[in-house]
Design an enzyme around this catalytic site. Structure first.
Site, PDB file in Angstrom:
ATOM      1  N   ASP A  94       0.863  -1.184   0.000  1.00  0.00           N
ATOM      2  CA  ASP A  94       0.000   0.000   0.000  1.00  0.00           C
ATOM      3  C   ASP A  94       0.902   1.237   0.000  1.00  0.00           C
ATOM      4  O   ASP A  94       2.130   1.122   0.040  1.00  0.00           O
ATOM      5  CB  ASP A  94      -0.959  -0.031   1.187  1.00  0.00           C
ATOM      6  CG  ASP A  94      -0.226   0.074   2.504  1.00  0.00           C
ATOM      7  OD1 ASP A  94       1.001   0.265   2.521  1.00  0.00           O
ATOM      8  OD2 ASP A  94      -0.881  -0.045   3.553  1.00  0.00           O
ATOM      9  N   SER A  95       0.300   2.401  -0.047  1.00  0.00           N
ATOM     10  CA  SER A  95       1.094   3.622  -0.205  1.00  0.00           C
ATOM     11  C   SER A  95       1.394   4.293   1.127  1.00  0.00           C
ATOM     12  O   SER A  95       2.148   5.255   1.172  1.00  0.00           O
ATOM     13  CB  SER A  95       0.325   4.615  -1.057  1.00  0.00           C
ATOM     14  OG  SER A  95      -0.867   4.990  -0.378  1.00  0.00           O
ATOM     15  N   GLY A  96       0.795   3.802   2.189  1.00  0.00           N
ATOM     16  CA  GLY A  96       0.950   4.464   3.472  1.00  0.00           C
ATOM     17  C   GLY A  96      -0.143   5.479   3.749  1.00  0.00           C
ATOM     18  O   GLY A  96      -0.262   5.991   4.868  1.00  0.00           O
ATOM     19  N   GLY A  97      -0.977   5.780   2.737  1.00  0.00           N
ATOM     20  CA  GLY A  97      -2.036   6.773   2.931  1.00  0.00           C
ATOM     21  C   GLY A  97      -2.955   6.409   4.093  1.00  0.00           C
ATOM     22  O   GLY A  97      -3.208   7.228   4.982  1.00  0.00           O
ATOM     23  N   PHE A  98      -3.390   5.178   4.104  1.00  0.00           N
ATOM     24  CA  PHE A  98      -4.328   4.762   5.152  1.00  0.00           C
ATOM     25  C   PHE A  98      -3.712   4.930   6.537  1.00  0.00           C
ATOM     26  O   PHE A  98      -4.347   5.457   7.459  1.00  0.00           O
ATOM     27  CB  PHE A  98      -4.755   3.306   4.936  1.00  0.00           C
ATOM     28  CG  PHE A  98      -5.737   2.828   5.966  1.00  0.00           C
ATOM     29  CD1 PHE A  98      -7.075   3.181   5.886  1.00  0.00           C
ATOM     30  CD2 PHE A  98      -5.324   2.043   7.040  1.00  0.00           C
ATOM     31  CE1 PHE A  98      -7.983   2.756   6.844  1.00  0.00           C
ATOM     32  CE2 PHE A  98      -6.231   1.625   8.005  1.00  0.00           C
ATOM     33  CZ  PHE A  98      -7.560   1.982   7.904  1.00  0.00           C
ATOM     34  N   ASP A 148      -3.164   8.212  -1.481  1.00  0.00           N
ATOM     35  CA  ASP A 148      -4.551   8.686  -1.528  1.00  0.00           C
ATOM     36  C   ASP A 148      -4.895   9.400  -0.227  1.00  0.00           C
ATOM     37  O   ASP A 148      -4.200   9.254   0.782  1.00  0.00           O
ATOM     38  CB  ASP A 148      -5.531   7.528  -1.789  1.00  0.00           C
ATOM     39  CG  ASP A 148      -5.448   6.434  -0.730  1.00  0.00           C
ATOM     40  OD1 ASP A 148      -4.396   6.327  -0.058  1.00  0.00           O
ATOM     41  OD2 ASP A 148      -6.415   5.673  -0.570  1.00  0.00           O
ATOM     42  N   GLN A 197     -11.642   6.776  -4.347  1.00  0.00           N
ATOM     43  CA  GLN A 197     -12.231   7.257  -3.105  1.00  0.00           C
ATOM     44  C   GLN A 197     -13.641   7.790  -3.402  1.00  0.00           C
ATOM     45  O   GLN A 197     -14.207   7.478  -4.443  1.00  0.00           O
ATOM     46  CB  GLN A 197     -11.334   8.337  -2.487  1.00  0.00           C
ATOM     47  CG  GLN A 197      -9.996   7.804  -1.962  1.00  0.00           C
ATOM     48  CD  GLN A 197     -10.153   6.928  -0.730  1.00  0.00           C
ATOM     49  OE1 GLN A 197     -11.208   6.907  -0.084  1.00  0.00           O
ATOM     50  NE2 GLN A 197      -9.113   6.160  -0.407  1.00  0.00           N
ATOM     51  N   GLY A 225     -11.462   3.610   1.083  1.00  0.00           N
ATOM     52  CA  GLY A 225     -12.462   4.374   1.810  1.00  0.00           C
ATOM     53  C   GLY A 225     -13.719   3.606   2.155  1.00  0.00           C
ATOM     54  O   GLY A 225     -14.758   4.194   2.462  1.00  0.00           O
ATOM     55  N   ASP A 275      -7.746  -7.582   1.183  1.00  0.00           N
ATOM     56  CA  ASP A 275      -6.712  -7.722   2.214  1.00  0.00           C
ATOM     57  C   ASP A 275      -7.307  -7.229   3.515  1.00  0.00           C
ATOM     58  O   ASP A 275      -8.209  -6.382   3.517  1.00  0.00           O
ATOM     59  CB  ASP A 275      -5.476  -6.879   1.905  1.00  0.00           C
ATOM     60  CG  ASP A 275      -5.666  -5.442   2.378  1.00  0.00           C
ATOM     61  OD1 ASP A 275      -6.395  -4.692   1.706  1.00  0.00           O
ATOM     62  OD2 ASP A 275      -5.123  -5.082   3.450  1.00  0.00           O
ATOM     63  N   CYS A 313     -12.861 -27.873   8.225  1.00  0.00           N
ATOM     64  CA  CYS A 313     -11.612 -27.227   7.791  1.00  0.00           C
ATOM     65  C   CYS A 313     -10.480 -28.243   7.679  1.00  0.00           C
ATOM     66  O   CYS A 313     -10.330 -29.102   8.535  1.00  0.00           O
ATOM     67  CB  CYS A 313     -11.241 -26.133   8.798  1.00  0.00           C
ATOM     68  SG  CYS A 313      -9.743 -25.240   8.372  1.00  0.00           S
ATOM     69  N   CYS A 315      -7.179 -27.273   7.427  1.00  0.00           N
ATOM     70  CA  CYS A 315      -5.894 -26.595   7.681  1.00  0.00           C
ATOM     71  C   CYS A 315      -5.057 -27.430   8.648  1.00  0.00           C
ATOM     72  O   CYS A 315      -5.554 -28.357   9.286  1.00  0.00           O
ATOM     73  CB  CYS A 315      -6.119 -25.185   8.231  1.00  0.00           C
ATOM     74  SG  CYS A 315      -6.490 -25.105   9.991  1.00  0.00           S
ATOM     75  N   CYS A 318      -6.513 -27.501  12.242  1.00  0.00           N
ATOM     76  CA  CYS A 318      -7.718 -28.316  12.461  1.00  0.00           C
ATOM     77  C   CYS A 318      -7.484 -29.804  12.251  1.00  0.00           C
ATOM     78  O   CYS A 318      -8.188 -30.627  12.837  1.00  0.00           O
ATOM     79  CB  CYS A 318      -8.845 -27.813  11.560  1.00  0.00           C
ATOM     80  SG  CYS A 318      -9.490 -26.206  12.115  1.00  0.00           S
ATOM     81  N   HIS A 344      -5.096 -20.892  11.019  1.00  0.00           N
ATOM     82  CA  HIS A 344      -6.446 -21.350  10.701  1.00  0.00           C
ATOM     83  C   HIS A 344      -7.249 -20.245  10.029  1.00  0.00           C
ATOM     84  O   HIS A 344      -7.912 -20.476   9.011  1.00  0.00           O
ATOM     85  CB  HIS A 344      -7.164 -21.824  11.960  1.00  0.00           C
ATOM     86  CG  HIS A 344      -8.644 -21.973  11.756  1.00  0.00           C
ATOM     87  ND1 HIS A 344      -9.202 -23.032  11.070  1.00  0.00           N
ATOM     88  CD2 HIS A 344      -9.680 -21.155  12.089  1.00  0.00           C
ATOM     89  CE1 HIS A 344     -10.517 -22.882  11.006  1.00  0.00           C
ATOM     90  NE2 HIS A 344     -10.827 -21.747  11.617  1.00  0.00           N
TER      91      HIS A 344
END
Lengths: 384, 384
Positions: A94-98, A148, A197, A225, A275, A313, A315, A318, A344
């Site tokens: 990501d760009s770091g904006g968040f 952003d 956005q 957003g 994500d 499951c 995994c 489990c 899990h």
């Protein structure tokens, strides 16, 4: 932005839902899919081998965190993010904006970028559209993101419009900086995604989509957003608007969404990539995703429960460990508990997305998703 | 104590050092070897699959901790310790004596046993020779230990003698309790090891060895009360005494010893089995064992060090990750750092013991151990 290295093909659709393949320099990604978050170049508590085993295809790392620690120059010197963290599959940064816009009291926004203070040492830092591209070039992820301007989910029209317009202007600067990097031969095998956005305002989203498409024909489009405090009904409504406005032949990445029910609802509205820290954060807090809803593994009723977290499951948690053992690990503050539950939960999300893909391919996505959501919402996880 | 299920064969010797095979119901153990400590039914931060990968053959768990949490009845209900923690190799449980006698202010010793308060909730508890056998029967480890009276390393002759004599009397009670369990068909495939006490007093050690051998012909013998604050030279001197006094055709287990140099020195003095929290505790604290001594991975010089922790090591940490990455994980408080370092350290100890075994078999143990110790002691680990 590189026709050569990134492509997206759609194998089948079911309404707005799509089963596709997103090709990257580090391999193909079958969509829809969930990307685990490796904030500090590690998906918390997990080894990259375990992510592979959980059939994780692509992961995310955070530019903000890696810029502060260890710094992008160290990672570049160590051969880039893939080699540094030993993940040879696709990576998105990501760009770091968040992160920067989450530091409510620590930042100042101008047309040139955003000034903020490091949450680690309070040092003064500045992110511009150009600098976040340079940082992400040094990190070397396959997909990198524009800077952003992120606003809370309930932001009114005027402020949301201002932030969305600024995000589009920053996109233009990012595209120019990205192109300069390509000319200089640095990080040629990367692509840049724009971030849409516009808050919960359909008209803003339409205008932003149109503006972004006018900038460039991107390899993929991120939807930002959302999942930032708005009502779920608002999020779903915006996704329906966005589905119409973004090019249908490019992957759409819904940022920060990672609860099982949200993934399925968003796939039904045309989203391909997700994500979120939810599976690992919930795992570390003792909450397991199961087909019957969330399960708190600290509950006393699990003391002598020999069953796995989720009987459906497959995994490696489990198929081996009992609820009783996992409860004991949490009661005893043992790290293995965090690991087993995180593993899990990420496996659970990749498995749902694989199952959704199969349903789209087989033509029964509507029925499968309806049944899945019904079971998830209607039955509390059995605890004894 | 069961001729059928436990045996020890010696393939070669080199002075007092022995290369052997200790057979248990959960498989053979090639000696000398190091056992990782799974205090609360988990070797801290590690998955049992990783222990296998590190060629760990046998592990230890703590009766004191498991009695308090989750309680031996839960573990018995869950099918015993092997199944509960998903470790299908041999397990040894200690008796809790060491833990209880470490609670200096919390205990009262009588001829019947020791009263103590739980470190978790302050509740009043009592361990007797009989009760620790019953608890260990419920846990179901392959090798279980007698209750012993542990005293600090510098304890004078009178007190050390009293504790050693009490340990022998408690051994008799443990043997009787163990035999009753066998008759009732509970936990038949277990064996009981006595613990030799006597502090740093050679004559006490000789008397204790003689008394213990008079009680029963055991499948193996533990050496307790060392590495508890005495000088290393005292420990080595006592090991030389003990080597002469214990039966040569049975495995000897030196409790609580786990630094690389101590393992090699003790193997040279006839020890076959070791356990210690050192590799995992040091790993969590950021210290790696290397052929050139200990390495503090937090050091600034490692920031851009692309080399593995130890260039001679083939563990899954060293074959994949750089010092720079591991330093970053520790600087960022990431759990994966604890994992990677713990795994390296336990692998490092099992690898040394395998190498020592090969040297004994090939007849060059004296030269190999001299060279190994020289390198370990003389060169600080290079850091840049």
């Amino acid at each position: 932005m590189s026709e050569r290295d990134f492509s997206f093909t759609i194998d089948a659709t079911a309404g707005a839902a799509r089963a596709g393949v997103f090709t990257t320099p580090h391999g193909p990604v079958e969509t829809p899919t969930f990307m685990a978050v490796g904030t500090q170049a590690t998906v918390k508590t997990l080894d990259p081998r375990e992510l592979r085993e959980a059939k994780m295809q692509m992961i995310l790392a955070n530019t903000y965190h890696l810029h502060l620690r260890p710094g992008e120059e160290i990672i570049r010197q160590m051969g880039g993010l893939h080699r540094f963290m030993q993940w040879d599959g696709p990576i998105l940064t990501d760009s770091g904006g968040f992160q920067v816009f989450s530091l409510e009291t620590l930042r100042t926004v101008t047309e040139e970028g955003v000034e903020f203070r490091s949450h680690i040492d309070g040092s003064r830092r500045f992110f511009s559209p150009e600098s976040v591209i340079a940082i992400q070039r040094a990190l070397g992820a396959d997909v990198i993101m524009q800077l952003d301007h992120v606003v809370p989910g309930q932001t009114g029209l005027a402020l949301a419009s201002e932030a969305s317009d600024r995000s589009v202007r920053w996109l233009e600067s990012c595209v120019a900086a990205f192109a300069r990097g390509q000319e200089s031969g640095v990080g040629g095998r990367q692509t840049l995604f724009p971030i849409l956005q516009g808050g919960i305002h359909p008209q803003l989203r339409r205008e932003a989509a149109s503006s972004i498409r006018a900038v460039h024909d991107f390899d993929g489009y991120a939807i930002g957003g959302l999942s930032v405090g708005e009502a779920k009904s608002d999020m779903y409504a915006i996704l329906e608007v966005v589905h119409e406005e973004l090019p249908k032949d490019r992957p759409r990445y819904l940022m920060g969404v990672g609860f099982p029910e949200d993934l399925i609802e968003a796939v039904a509205r045309g989203v391909d990539l997700f994500d979120c820290v939810a599976p690992t954060r919930n795992g570390r807090q003792g909450t397991a995703f199961t087909a019957d809803g969330k399960l708190n593994v600290r509950r006393a009723e699990l003391r002598a429960d020999a069953r796995p977290l989720d009987e459906t499951c497959d995994c490696s948690t489990c198929t081996r460990f009992s609820r009783a053992y996992i409860r004991h690990l949490f009661a005893s503050d043992e790290v293995l508990g965090l690991r087993l539950l995180s593993l899990h939960n990420v496996h659970f999300l990749t498995a749902i997305m694989r199952r959704a893909r199969r349903a789209i391919l087989e033509g029964d996505f509507a029925a499968w998703s309806r049944d899945w959501l019904h079971r998830y919402h209607s039955r509390p996880a059995p605890v004894s």
